[in-house]
Design an enzyme around this catalytic site. Structure first.
Site, mmCIF file in Angstrom:
data_model
loop_
_atom_site.group_PDB
_atom_site.id
_atom_site.type_symbol
_atom_site.label_atom_id
_atom_site.label_comp_id
_atom_site.label_asym_id
_atom_site.label_seq_id
_atom_site.Cartn_x
_atom_site.Cartn_y
_atom_site.Cartn_z
ATOM 1 N N HIS A 23 -7.091 -6.967 -6.545
ATOM 2 C CA HIS A 23 -8.332 -6.036 -5.911
ATOM 3 C C HIS A 23 -8.725 -4.896 -6.796
ATOM 4 C CE1 HIS A 23 -7.590 -7.506 -1.262
ATOM 5 N NE2 HIS A 23 -7.695 -8.456 -2.085
ATOM 6 N N HIS B 124 -3.953 1.388 -4.260
ATOM 7 C CA HIS B 124 -2.797 1.171 -3.234
ATOM 8 C C HIS B 124 -1.785 2.087 -4.002
ATOM 9 C CE1 HIS B 124 -4.143 -1.900 -0.168
ATOM 10 N NE2 HIS B 124 -5.212 -0.925 -0.452
ATOM 11 N N ASP C 197 -3.571 -3.769 -5.469
ATOM 12 C CA ASP C 197 -4.820 -3.236 -5.586
ATOM 13 C C ASP C 197 -5.095 -1.938 -6.073
ATOM 14 O OD1 ASP C 197 -6.776 -1.564 -4.156
ATOM 15 O OD2 ASP C 197 -7.208 -2.933 -2.657
ATOM 16 N N ASP D 172 -6.965 5.929 -2.059
ATOM 17 C CA ASP D 172 -7.401 4.728 -1.761
ATOM 18 C C ASP D 172 -8.987 4.716 -1.166
ATOM 19 O OD1 ASP D 172 -7.522 1.754 -1.857
ATOM 20 O OD2 ASP D 172 -6.780 1.844 0.248
ATOM 21 N N ASP E 117 -11.860 3.481 -2.261
ATOM 22 C CA ASP E 117 -12.673 2.042 -2.347
ATOM 23 C C ASP E 117 -13.980 2.353 -2.816
ATOM 24 O OD1 ASP E 117 -10.632 -0.180 -1.616
ATOM 25 O OD2 ASP E 117 -10.429 1.134 0.155
ATOM 26 N N LYS F 279 0.791 -1.149 0.111
ATOM 27 C CA LYS F 279 -0.017 0.217 -0.055
ATOM 28 C C LYS F 279 0.956 1.237 0.010
ATOM 29 C CE LYS F 279 -4.314 1.869 1.935
ATOM 30 N NZ LYS F 279 -5.292 1.540 3.042
#
Length: 418
Positions: free
Chosen positions: A286, A262, A259, A294, A296, A228
């Protein structure tokens, strides 16, 4: 409606045949690619260990839309509703905090029995399960460090948690006949200027080696590690950086998790897939949507989602890349979020499978970049939607946005009563 979809599908098949694409073959391949849905969208990453506790670790779920799951039974019911509206194969990705136990169980003591109901449910639903140790939202992660903690006792607690999680993961794979991909992510880092960046990384390296020391059957369990860039409270220094985990996965030959949120704002994971595959045996993706950070957000059918899917398809990485989702939006209906994000990911895969890749590859090899650009742009307008709708019908799910009325009914009858 069904007749119109079937007519459109037959016309679409011919259009794609004209450019050398076998639609039936593309649909068959899509039938073999499961998407691992993440359980934590359904309850804002609270889990059932201490659902009233604060969410920590540099992550945040915003919003208070009514109806979040308060128990494993409610969460499973919500997942069933979402999955009934999503075509094709699915998996479920669980975090350790979603255990079920009549008495408190600390994380270093979790066992397969605490997830027995999940396994029985997965068998009924014909799903594979994936897993994650939960290295956040715990008193022993309050200062921002877990596997790299300077206190040996605290560090050992998190090592033991990850070891226990691996055993749970392997049990999933054994019980369900499909390997569980277990992803290790830690929030370790610092908010401000850091003098010693080396020592925490040395401790993290040693801790991870201890975690994965026990040899587990790869038919049951796959280790993955995730980097990350930063988190809330860890803006200046993240122990598990991209360089750290790329080096770790390469040297230890674990799977590497990429991800979408990240990395730096201008970085994309689609461009990292082909490089990473040169060095690691497997990737876990991800798929998420960062907005400035980040954050989401729910996955869209946007350029990056499409680029991720195209990389998988163009390089035939179906057996080496595991596709998971990672978003948690509490500002909208949580079931709708699952449906939108998962359907979009599958749409991107279908569009990639309908690309005349070999023709494009030959054009590129010949140095005809004009034709390459022209063909790439023209194929975007081909009737992929007609193929998508026909594929949905084959799986007995709504082909269009009519699924939303089903979610609204569930909201009125179930979610609003919570």
């Amino acid at each position: 409606m069904t007749k119109l979809i079937e007519q459109a599908f037959e016309l679409a098949k011919q259009r794609y045949a004209d450019i050398g694409v076998d639609v039936d073959q593309a649909m068959a391949r899509l039938d073999s690619v499961p998407i691992s849905m993440h359980c934590w969208q359904g309850d804002d990453v609270r889990g059932f260990e201490n659902p009233q506790g604060a969410l920590t670790g540099g992550i945040q779920a915003t919003g208070n839309y009514p109806g979040k799951a308060r128990s494993a039974a409610e969460l499973r019911a919500d997942l069933e509703k979402a999955m009934s509206l999503i075509p094709g194969p699915k998996r479920l990705n669980l975090h350790a905090i979603y255990l079920e136990s009549e008495s408190p169980v600390d994380r270093d003591a979790i066992e397969p029995k605490h997830f027995a109901n999940w396994v029985e449910w997965a068998k009924q639903q014909k799903l594979g399960l994936d897993f994650n140790p939960s290295c956040f939202s715990h008193p022993l992660s309050a200062d921002g460090f877990t596997l790299s903690h300077a206190d040996p006792a605290i560090r050992q607690f998190w090592i033991d948690h990850c070891k226990a999680s691996r055993r749970v993961s392997a049990w999933f794979g054994e019980q369900l006949g499909t390997p569980s991909v277990m992803n290790i992510w830690v929030p370790d880092g610092m908010k401000d200027l850091t003098v010693d960046r080396l020592a925490p990384r040395q401790r993290l390296l040693s801790a991870l080696d201890e975690v994965i020391a026990e040899k587990l059957n790869p038919q049951h369990h796959i280790d993955a590690v995730e980097s990350k860039l930063f988190g809330i409270g860890a803006e200046s220094y993240t122990v598990g950086s991209n360089e750290f985990f790329m080096g770790y996965a390469t040297s230890r030959q674990t799977a590497l998790t990429l991800d979408a949120g990240h990395f730096h704002p201008t970085e994309v994971i689609s461009d990292k897939i082909s490089t990473a595959m040169l060095y690691v045996p497997r990737l876990l993706l991800h798929v998420s949507r960062p907005v400035r950070w980040d954050s989401d957000h729910v996955v869209l059918l946007d350029d990056e989602t499409q680029a991720i899917a195209s990389e998988i398809v163009r390089h035939q990485l179906f057996d080496k890349v595991h596709i998971g989702l990672d978003f948690f939006d509490a500002s909208i209906n949580r079931i709708a979020a699952w449906v939108i994000g998962t359907r979009n990911t599958k749409k991107a895969l279908l569009r990639a499978l309908l690309e005349p890749t070999e023709r494009l590859r030959q054009t590129e090899a010949a140095g005809d970049y004009t034709a390459r650009l022209a063909l790439l742009e023209e194929q975007k307008s081909l009737p992929w939607q007609a193929v998508w709708e026909a594929w949905c019908l084959r799986h007995d799910v709504p082909a269009d946005a009519s699924w939303l009325s089903d979610v609204r009914h569930y909201e009125q009858q179930i979610l609003n009563q919570r």
